[in-house]
Design an enzyme around this catalytic site. Structure first.
Site, PDB file in Angstrom:
ATOM      1  N   THR A  48       3.671  -3.578  -9.480  1.00  0.00           N
ATOM      2  CA  THR A  48       4.643  -4.594  -9.087  1.00  0.00           C
ATOM      3  C   THR A  48       4.963  -5.528 -10.247  1.00  0.00           C
ATOM      4  O   THR A  48       6.054  -6.097 -10.318  1.00  0.00           O
ATOM      5  CB  THR A  48       4.116  -5.404  -7.884  1.00  0.00           C
ATOM      6  OG1 THR A  48       3.727  -4.499  -6.851  1.00  0.00           O
ATOM      7  CG2 THR A  48       5.166  -6.353  -7.346  1.00  0.00           C
ATOM      8  N   TYR A 135      -6.541   5.189 -10.432  1.00  0.00           N
ATOM      9  CA  TYR A 135      -5.325   5.251  -9.611  1.00  0.00           C
ATOM     10  C   TYR A 135      -4.844   6.701  -9.568  1.00  0.00           C
ATOM     11  O   TYR A 135      -4.414   7.260 -10.574  1.00  0.00           O
ATOM     12  CB  TYR A 135      -4.260   4.345 -10.215  1.00  0.00           C
ATOM     13  CG  TYR A 135      -3.152   3.915  -9.265  1.00  0.00           C
ATOM     14  CD1 TYR A 135      -2.992   4.473  -7.999  1.00  0.00           C
ATOM     15  CD2 TYR A 135      -2.258   2.920  -9.649  1.00  0.00           C
ATOM     16  CE1 TYR A 135      -1.994   4.062  -7.155  1.00  0.00           C
ATOM     17  CE2 TYR A 135      -1.241   2.499  -8.797  1.00  0.00           C
ATOM     18  CZ  TYR A 135      -1.110   3.075  -7.557  1.00  0.00           C
ATOM     19  OH  TYR A 135      -0.107   2.670  -6.715  1.00  0.00           O
ATOM     20  N   LYS A 160      -7.924   4.517  -5.878  1.00  0.00           N
ATOM     21  CA  LYS A 160      -6.698   4.071  -5.226  1.00  0.00           C
ATOM     22  C   LYS A 160      -5.738   5.243  -5.120  1.00  0.00           C
ATOM     23  O   LYS A 160      -5.407   5.879  -6.124  1.00  0.00           O
ATOM     24  CB  LYS A 160      -6.073   2.935  -6.041  1.00  0.00           C
ATOM     25  CG  LYS A 160      -4.800   2.351  -5.430  1.00  0.00           C
ATOM     26  CD  LYS A 160      -4.311   1.167  -6.261  1.00  0.00           C
ATOM     27  CE  LYS A 160      -3.063   0.554  -5.640  1.00  0.00           C
ATOM     28  NZ  LYS A 160      -2.570  -0.619  -6.395  1.00  0.00           N
TER      29      LYS A 160
END
Length: 304
Positions: A48, A135, A160
């Site tokens: 983000t 990730y 994740k």
């Protein structure tokens, strides 16, 4: 190495000024606002925060801001990744800046075999004393066998998922739990609230909340309903806010980030636009985003 995660996980945007440069003062205000609204962790310069478009200096600056504002109250977990030298430098400098852990994003461009990905993770882990959350997305595809090996390394503390492959994630959760019980699992899909009920069902209780960066009261209302297992409230917020937001997000690639910045601008927070190759929403899309946000705020107030 243990880092405790609770509450809504805050992924701040990276504000840019009119010249397109990092606006550090506004970044500080933005992070402070998220903390004041109850963020359980701050993940600066991640997805983000436009990790893909930031220099090392900009990433480190965002990390310092988050560390200084959090002041030890919640974990600060910046992003590292991309080319190996870039990832290694970010890992070392994030430690110097006072971060608590790292979110290891995928390597740049190429997808290697499992042993190559393992060496990538190990190289970053050796460059910094900070523990790593890996990730799983894009060029970083972790098999259950690889995660079993990584979970045996105390420097690796979390996984994740950003692929949406629930079956593989379930397999990884099961395999890692055979090795240790202090491992953290996160849902890292875009607008994760829309899929979090399914992830909780397979043993993934934590999730990224990009929406929290632009609408903390809505994200908190959803989280409170989620934790309380109040399905009526949770589904109401999902139906009236998150699903319309997902529909708008899916109109244009990269809008998972672009809409968050646009939402902040609509509320008078001049965070600037996104850097290429992302694009900002057009006037019609901004108008629709404003309508969605208005309804979400109303709903959060009704449920307060």
């Amino acid at each position: 190495m243990t880092v405790a995660f609770t509450g809504v996980l805050f992924f701040p945007v990276t504000p840019f000024d009119e010249r397109g440069a990092l606006e550090s003062g506004l970044a500080r205000e933005h992070v402070a606002a998220g903390l004041a609204n109850g963020a359980g962790g701050v993940f600066p310069a991640c997805g983000t925060g436009e990790f893909h478009a930031l220099s090392v200096e900009e990433s480190v600056a965002m990390t310092r801001v988050a560390v200084e504002e959090a002041a030890g109250s919640v974990p600060v977990v910046p992003g590292a990744g991309g080319t190996l030298p870039h990832a290694v430098e970010l890992a070392a400098r994030a430690a110097d800046a006072g971060a608590d852990a790292l979110l290891l994003l995928p390597p740049y461009l190429v997808a290697g075999p499992a042993d190559g990905l393992e060496r990538y993770v190990t190289a970053v882990a050796e460059a910094s004393p900070l523990p790593l959350i890996v990730y799983h997305r894009g060029t970083a595809q972790y098999s259950s066998a690889l995660m079993r090996r990584l979970a045996a390394d105390p420097r690796i503390i979390g996984f994740k998922d950003g692929t949406g492959d629930v079956a593989r994630t379930q397999e990884i959760v099961s395999v890692v739990r055979e090795v240790r019980d202090d491992f953290a699992f996160f849902n890292g899909l875009l607008t994760a609230e829309a899929s979090q009920a399914a992830y909780r069902g397979i043993g993934v209780p934590l999730y990224s909340s990009a929406a929290f960066a632009m609408a903390p009261e809505i994200a908190r209302a959803y989280y409170d309903a989620y934790v309380a297992e109040d399905e009526q409230r949770r589904l109401g917020i999902l139906r009236d806010f998150y699903l319309p937001l997902v529909a708008l997000r899916d109109e244009t690639p990269g809008f998972g980030v672009s809409l968050v910045k646009a939402g902040l601008r609509l509320q008078g927070v001049p965070v600037g636009g996104v850097r290429p190759p992302l694009s900002d929403p057009d006037p019609r899309q901004e108008q629709e985003l404003g309508r969605i946000l208005k309804r979400g705020v109303e709903l959060a107030a009704e449920l307060a």
